[in-house]
Design a protein around this motif. Structure first.
Motif, short mmCIF file in Angstrom:
data_model
loop_
_atom_site.label_atom_id
_atom_site.label_comp_id
_atom_site.label_asym_id
_atom_site.label_seq_id
_atom_site.Cartn_x
_atom_site.Cartn_y
_atom_site.Cartn_z
N GLU A 30 -8.45 38.30 -26.62
CA GLU A 30 -7.37 38.59 -25.67
C GLU A 30 -7.63 39.97 -25.05
O GLU A 30 -7.42 40.99 -25.68
CB GLU A 30 -6.01 38.57 -26.38
N PHE A 31 -8.10 39.94 -23.83
CA PHE A 31 -8.46 41.21 -23.16
C PHE A 31 -7.24 41.92 -22.58
O PHE A 31 -7.28 43.13 -22.38
CB PHE A 31 -9.47 40.93 -22.05
N GLY A 32 -6.17 41.20 -22.28
CA GLY A 32 -4.96 41.83 -21.76
C GLY A 32 -4.94 41.95 -20.26
O GLY A 32 -3.88 41.89 -19.65
N SER A 33 -6.06 42.18 -19.61
CA SER A 33 -6.11 42.31 -18.15
C SER A 33 -7.41 41.69 -17.64
O SER A 33 -8.39 41.58 -18.38
CB SER A 33 -6.01 43.78 -17.72
N ARG A 34 -7.37 41.29 -16.38
CA ARG A 34 -8.56 40.66 -15.81
C ARG A 34 -9.64 41.69 -15.50
O ARG A 34 -10.84 41.40 -15.54
CB ARG A 34 -8.16 39.92 -14.53
N VAL A 35 -9.23 42.88 -15.16
CA VAL A 35 -10.17 43.97 -14.85
C VAL A 35 -10.27 44.89 -16.05
O VAL A 35 -9.24 45.29 -16.62
CB VAL A 35 -9.74 44.75 -13.59
N LEU A 36 -11.49 45.26 -16.43
CA LEU A 36 -11.72 46.09 -17.60
C LEU A 36 -12.62 47.28 -17.25
O LEU A 36 -13.31 47.27 -16.22
CB LEU A 36 -12.40 45.27 -18.72
#
Length: 290
Positions: free
Chosen positions: A234-240
């Motif tokens: 689960e990355f939380g956001s599409r942009v990292l």
């Protein structure tokens, strides 16, 4: 009317004629060897007719002797030695420039960027979601073990030439690339700025920082053991954010191999969910310019 010379004068003339004969015979052998002697002998021979000018002075024997002397083939006129003529300087043969020749024959030296913009092309294979040290769990580094997601990532990358106006910040190069998962897990694309340092032994160190986009999960069901029910991150956001480091070695100035570590996460700034991912692996690069 001129008075003829006396008998004593006549004896003097005869003595002179005898000297002439003696010099004529002895000087002939010497003339060929001694330059000054040849000149002196020629001078005496030229003066011989003067002593036979008066018939009353020189008897017939003296006249005939003087005549024979005057009729002897004269030594060739001694011409002054010609001054040494200066020869035009001979142009020296050009010495080949050894350094240039070696530079021309030295293989695989980087010259110009590809299409004037591309500095380097790279390709690597990385372990996807490798077990890595983090602040939440004291995980040990194990490149052969996956954390939540699995598979290998194929990593193509293009490195561009650094613009001149960025010299003030140590000439970073801009990299674009991606990671393509061999399974059905997260893929990503990124754009970063990179700074590298090269040692004299052709080893190099590089660090990079930038942004990435991914197609993985942002939010999911049960966290389970740190991932969701499907075993996804689960990355939380599409942009990292993407950051990492690379260390390697080059040979022939253009070929390079390296070990790379990359980290992708939102740093807790873009979402409450921030599991992130670490990938490690090896890459090969071909360099077109310094």
């Amino acid at each position: 009317m001129k008075q003829p010379p006396t008998f004593s004068a006549r004896r003097s003339v005869m003595a002179a004629m005898g000297c002439i004969m003696l010099v004529s015979t002895a000087g002939a052998a010497m003339a060929e060897e001694d330059y000054l002697s040849r000149v002196y002998l020629q001078h005496i021979r030229d003066q011989a007719p003067y002593f036979t000018r008066y018939d009353t002075i020189a008897p017939k024997e003296a006249k005939s002797a003087a005549k024979s002397v005057s009729q002897q083939p004269r030594a060739p006129a001694i011409s002054p030695r010609p001054a040494a003529q200066s020869q035009p300087p001979v142009a020296a043969e050009p010495v080949p420039d050894v350094n240039i020749r070696l530079a021309k024959t030295k293989p695989n030296k980087p010259k110009n960027p590809l299409w004037n913009v591309i500095s380097e092309l790279r390709f690597g294979v990385l372990v996807h979601d490798s077990v890595f040290l983090n602040s939440h769990h004291a995980n040990y580094l194990n490149p052969l073990e996956n954390r939540y997601e699995s598979g290998a990532d194929f990593n193509p990358e293009i490195v561009f030439v650094s613009p001149d106006f960025l010299d003030i910040i140590f000439s970073p190069r801009f990299n674009i690339g991606g990671t393509i998962n061999s399974g059905d897990d997260t893929n990503s694309a990124y754009a970063v700025a990179s700074w590298d340092y090269n040692w004299d032994n052709d080893a190099f160190l590089e660090g990079f920082l930038g942004m990435a986009w991914h197609d993985g999960e942002r939010h999911g069901g049960s966290q389970g053991d740190g991932g969701n029910a499907d075993g996804k991150i689960e990355f939380g956001s599409r942009v990292l954010f993407r950051l990492g480091a690379e260390v390697g070695w080059r040979w022939r100035k253009v070929h390079g191999v390296s070990f790379i570590w990359e980290h992708l996460s939102n740093a807790g700034w873009l979402s409450d969910k921030n599991q992130g991912i670490n990938n490690i692996g090896f890459r090969y690069g071909y360099r077109f310019s310094q």
